[in-house]
Design an enzyme around this catalytic site. Structure first.
Site, PDB file in Angstrom:
ATOM      1  N   HIS A   1      -9.697  29.657   1.314  1.00 66.99           N
ATOM      2  CA  HIS A   1      -9.887  27.933   1.771  1.00 66.99           C
ATOM      3  C   HIS A   1     -11.129  27.890   1.707  1.00 66.99           C
ATOM      4  O   HIS A   1     -11.796  26.642   2.386  1.00 66.99           O
ATOM      5  CB  HIS A   1      -9.271  27.842   2.958  1.00 66.99           C
ATOM      6  CG  HIS A   1      -7.781  28.090   2.736  1.00 66.99           C
ATOM      7  ND1 HIS A   1      -7.166  29.377   3.304  1.00 66.99           N
ATOM      8  CD2 HIS A   1      -6.383  27.333   2.292  1.00 66.99           C
ATOM      9  CE1 HIS A   1      -5.924  29.212   2.960  1.00 66.99           C
ATOM     10  NE2 HIS A   1      -5.575  28.016   2.501  1.00 66.99           N
ATOM     11  N   GLY A   2     -12.037  28.786   1.213  1.00 64.01           N
ATOM     12  CA  GLY A   2     -13.589  28.491   1.046  1.00 64.01           C
ATOM     13  C   GLY A   2     -14.244  28.734   2.169  1.00 64.01           C
ATOM     14  O   GLY A   2     -15.381  27.753   2.718  1.00 64.01           O
TER      15      GLY A   2
END
Lengths: 188, 271, 426
Positions: free
Chosen positions: A153-154
């Site tokens: 999810h970065g």
């Protein structure tokens, strides 16, 4: 119990007799209750980690081969742990950050052992939803802050493995560990 | 109607049985009861008393350590104890460092958690005893459970270890075909009397006990039997202790429950 | 339950009143094991085994569910996972020994319960359905226990599976195909172990269901009693709660003491040492036997050593073994005697005791090696077993002259004078 029994008996002898009876019945029911609770204990306890799992609850890692700038992935309690030998410029970059601007304010000193500030040991488990971030292996993406980058999810971590960007709420967790010698670290 | 069918069926089964019985009796009257060399010469285990016997039985840790020495020095060259982990040895009274040293002296095939490759490394406390590669023919059994896997348990192991002897002349006279084959060894405590394992404990002082006990063959056999009781049932002490508390509590609770029962039934005559 | 003097459930707390309207579960329990179930006052201790059997089922289900959390149903790991339970799982040794000895305890209790039925004629009208359901429970128990014994995958597990599934290969024509289908292979292996685990987990809940039917059927005519005389008046009964709750309760204590003595101090006494040797399909143990509770039937199976007329010995043994239990289904109609209790049946009583000794002898022979003299003794004992149920019971029930029965349960308990006084008062 005794109350119901009493309804069937025409005239209960004397008040004292009734009280003694009640006492024995209550004691018997209580003993049954104690026995029942005692048998519950092993039934609940069996779900806790077994002896073979507990035996692997600490791990010793030889760190002599890790050059500055390199990191390794080790296994601790069946989860990845990152052991990173920081370069002086990485330490500098980490110390220059204004701690008050961080989501989870911590200095590099708080996340390492005194005298061993170049050894950054953290769990390799993203604090967002448990993925393993990239950045420990040779040639992996380290993210824009030069630490770790979680592709799920970065979330982006800096060189002290502190959360800088993305959804993760906390810095990568630092497990309990100690240096048993200059080259061996015992985690857990 | 159903009863007529039933009587016919009953007579059918009984007749079939009677037929089997008749032929069986004829055979027995011709051949007599089976008389085999195992029936005539197999012996029940000798008596063996260990500290772990009985309701209050506990392990004698000194003896277990001696037994472990015998196992390591003698048995371990052919027999594994794969269900035992090095960490379990702390129950014998070894401290953490000693356990680590015992483990590190062994080579185990470990799986690299990152690559999955199997490679040899020194043992860790969390590892189990490694398998033993036996060079000869045959298949020496794993010993972890041996005292639970044989009739007679520890007494059997003790008797077997001390029971090697020359084949009795009487046996050969009665059963001329039963001569112990080459490569096997006569032992009256072994089920078929001829065992592939040569006597493992042969001379006094074969093991040097670290606690100074005199290592007679009898002593070594006893000690290793005690050790093998532990490998088969490491939770024996806890089992005995828990059992005593629990049954004590049950006796108390049952007496209370009985009194309560008598109370409740007091007015009902005849009970 | 159905007696007119049985107390009705009357909730007093508003919540219980509300509950009674929406889901009358408390009413059901009250009627089943509460003050609403009227029980003959003269039950002796042989009537305690039903309740204890229920307790055993609960013990087996609870310990079984937690063992399944640690067990691996795969031939590669089954034996080792069992040892893992014994050594590393917290209290695993107690749960595993509790489950293994629990199976034995269950059978002890159920055999006592069954022989109570034989002695007191509990199978007779109007209680035939209770008896039929009971035999179903017993058959399910045998299947469950057999499959459970396979799971540790020791030598006896493997060879037990081999031999018992081999029984089906005795069936003409379809036998071999059926055998292969049951095992999912040509010998017991992963496929068999996995399906046995699945069924071993399922069947206890089926048993529980049939037990509920068994108790339901019991509550229609009410419990039988040692005199075999039916309940006539209020003075013949007492409510289940508190009287039989207290009586069953204290014998639970006795049962737990005996069961715990095995569990904690001789946990392997009823097992076989060979099951601590991992399964080896290449080598049969010298002397294979099932668990003790199957010994009488195993002795019957082995007693047929000769082909008879056109029936091969193997098929004969299998037929006889199944017949020896299935005949129990017909017992209510084979025994025509109007008197229930053997107490008042002098001739039947003698045969009952012979049967009990006979079954013990069969059990002893079944646990011994398949050689003489045990085979001959087992054959004689088997002949009596078949004669008893198929021939003696029907004939004795027609020709016997029973002793005079007491007028009522109350009279049997209190003597005729006091009973008359009580009845007059009522």
């Amino acid at each position: 119990m005794a109350h119901d029994a009493g309804t069937d008996t025409p005239a209960a002898a004397s008040g004292e007799g009734v009280r003694r009876r009640d006492f024995i019945n209550i004691a018997a029911v209580s003993a049954a209750g104690v026995g029942g609770i005692a048998t519950l204990y092993p039934l609940i306890s069996q779900m806790a980690p077994s002896a073979d799992v507990l035996a692997e609850s600490s791990t010793e890692v030889d760190i002599s081969a890790i050059q500055p700038g390199q990191a390794i992935k080790a296994v601790f309690r069946k989860q990845p742990v990152f052991i990173r030998n920081l370069k002086p410029e990485e330490i500098k970059a980490a110390e220059e950050v204004d701690v008050t601007t961080l989501r989870d304010p911590q200095t590099l000193k708080e996340r390492t052992k005194a005298g061993k500030e170049n050894w950054l040991i953290t769990m390799g488990v993203c604090t967002h939803l448990g993925c393993v971030p990239l950045g420990s292996g040779e040639g992996e993406v380290k993210g824009e802050f030069g630490g770790y980058f979680c592709p799920c999810h970065g979330s982006v971590y800096d060189t002290a493995a502190r959360i800088r960007k993305g959804p993760a709420p906390k810095n990568l967790q630092v497990p309990d560990y100690e240096f048993t010698s200059d080259t061996v670290v015992k985690i857990g | 109607m159903i009863r007529i069918f039933s009587i016919l069926a009953g007579l059918f089964f009984s007749a079939a049985l009677a037929w089997s019985l008749l032929l069986g009796v004829i055979n027995v009257s011709k051949d007599g009861l089976p008389h085999t060399v195992e029936k005539a010469f197999h012996e029940h285990p000798k008596e063996l008393h260990l500290a772990s016997d009985g309701f209050f039985g506990k392990f004698d840790k000194q003896q277990l350590q001696r037994g472990f020495q015998v196992y390591s020095k003698v048995c371990a060259s052919c027999h594994a104890i794969k269900h035992v982990a090095f960490r379990d040895l702390e129950a014998l009274g070894y401290n953490e460092a000693e356990v680590k040293a015992i483990a590190a002296a062994q080579t185990v095939a470990g799986k690299d958690p990152l690559t999955g490759a199997i490679k040899d490394r020194p043992g860790l406390a969390s590892d189990h005893f490694p398998p033993v590669v036996y060079a000869g023919t045959g298949n020496p059994p794993d010993l972890s459970l041996i005292t639970k896997a044989r009739h007679g348990g520890a007494a059997y192991v003790y008797s077997l270890l001390t029971g090697y002897e020359e084949q009795p002349a009487k046996l050969l006279k009665q059963f001329p075909d039963a001569k112990t084959p080459d490569g096997l060894h006569y032992n009256p405590y072994f089920a078929n009397l001829n065992i592939a394992m040569p006597a493992p404990l042969t001379s006094e002082g074969q093991v040097t006990y670290s606690d100074g006990t005199k290592a007679t063959v009898d002593q070594m056999a006893k000690d290793v039997s005690a050790f093998l009781v532990w490998t088969a049932e490491p939770k024996l002490e806890k089992r005995h202790q828990t059992g005593l508390w629990w049954i004590g509590f049950l006796l108390f609770a049952t007496v209370l429950a009985y009194m309560s029962y008598r109370n409740i039934w007091a007015e009902k005559k005849g009970h | 339950m159905s007696f007119p003097w049985a107390k009705e459930y009357k909730p007093s707390h508003p919540f219980m009143v509300w509950m009674d309207e929406k889901l009358p579960l408390p009413r059901l329990v009250y009627g089943a094991v509460g003050g609403g179930y009227e029980v003959p006052r003269n039950l002796n201790y042989m009537w305690n085994f039903g309740f204890l059997a229920g307790l055993c089922l609960v013990i087996q289900i609870v310990t079984g569910i937690v063992l399944a959390m640690h067990y691996g149903a795969n031939t590669q790991v089954a034996f080792d996972s069992t040892e893992h339970i014994m050594r590393d799982v917290n209290w695993g040794w107690m749960l595993r020994y509790g489950h293994a000895n629990g199976a034995s305890a269950f059978f002890v209790v159920v055999y006592a319960h069954i022989f109570r039925g034989f002695y007191y004629g509990s199978y007779k009208a109007p209680r035939e359905m209770i008896w039929l359901l009971g035999v179903v429970i017993f058959l399910l128990m045998m299947a469950t226990a057999f499959m459970g014994y396979v799971l540790p995958w020791g030598q006896m597990s493997f060879w037990g599976a081999q031999v018992i599934t081999g029984l089906f290969s005795a069936i003409p024509i379809v036998g071999d195909g059926l055998h292969t289908w049951l095992l999912g292979g040509f010998a017991p292996d992963n496929a068999a172990l996995n399906r046995f685990f699945s069924l071993h987990f399922l069947l206890p809940f089926v048993i529980l269901g049939v037990v509920i039917l068994h108790v339901w059927a019991l509550h229609i005519p009410g419990s039988s009693n040692p005199t075999g005389v039916e309940v006539k008046s209020e003075s013949d009964t007492v409510p289940f709660f508190p009287y039989f709750v207290a009586k069953d309760g204290w014998t639970i204590g006795l049962f737990m003491i005996a069961y715990s003595a095995f569990l904690f101090f001789m946990p392997n006494a009823l097992g076989h040492p060979d099951n601590y040797i991992p399964a080896n399909p290449m080598q049969t143990p010298a002397h294979i036997v099932p668990e003790w509770y199957f010994w009488p039937f195993y002795a019957i199976l082995r007693s047929f050593t000769q082909d008879f007329l056109i029936v091969p010995a193997k098929l004969m043994g299998v037929l006889a073994m199944f017949a020896s239990i299935l005949v129990w289904f017909f017992l209510p109609w084979l025994d025509k005697s109007p008197v229930r209790s053997a107490k008042f049946r002098p001739l039947y009583r003698r045969f009952f005791w012979v049967l009990l000794v006979d079954v013990l002898v069969l059990g002893y022979c079944g646990g011994s090696p398949a050689e003489e003299p045990y085979v001959i003794i087992a054959q004689i004992a088997s002949i009596y077993y078949f004669l008893h149920f198929f021939v003696i019971v029907p004939i004795v029930s027609s020709i016997e002259r029973p002793d005079p029965l007491p007028f009522s349960i109350t009279e049997a308990v209190l003597g005729s004078d006091e009973a008359a006084a009580l009845e007059a008062k009522a």
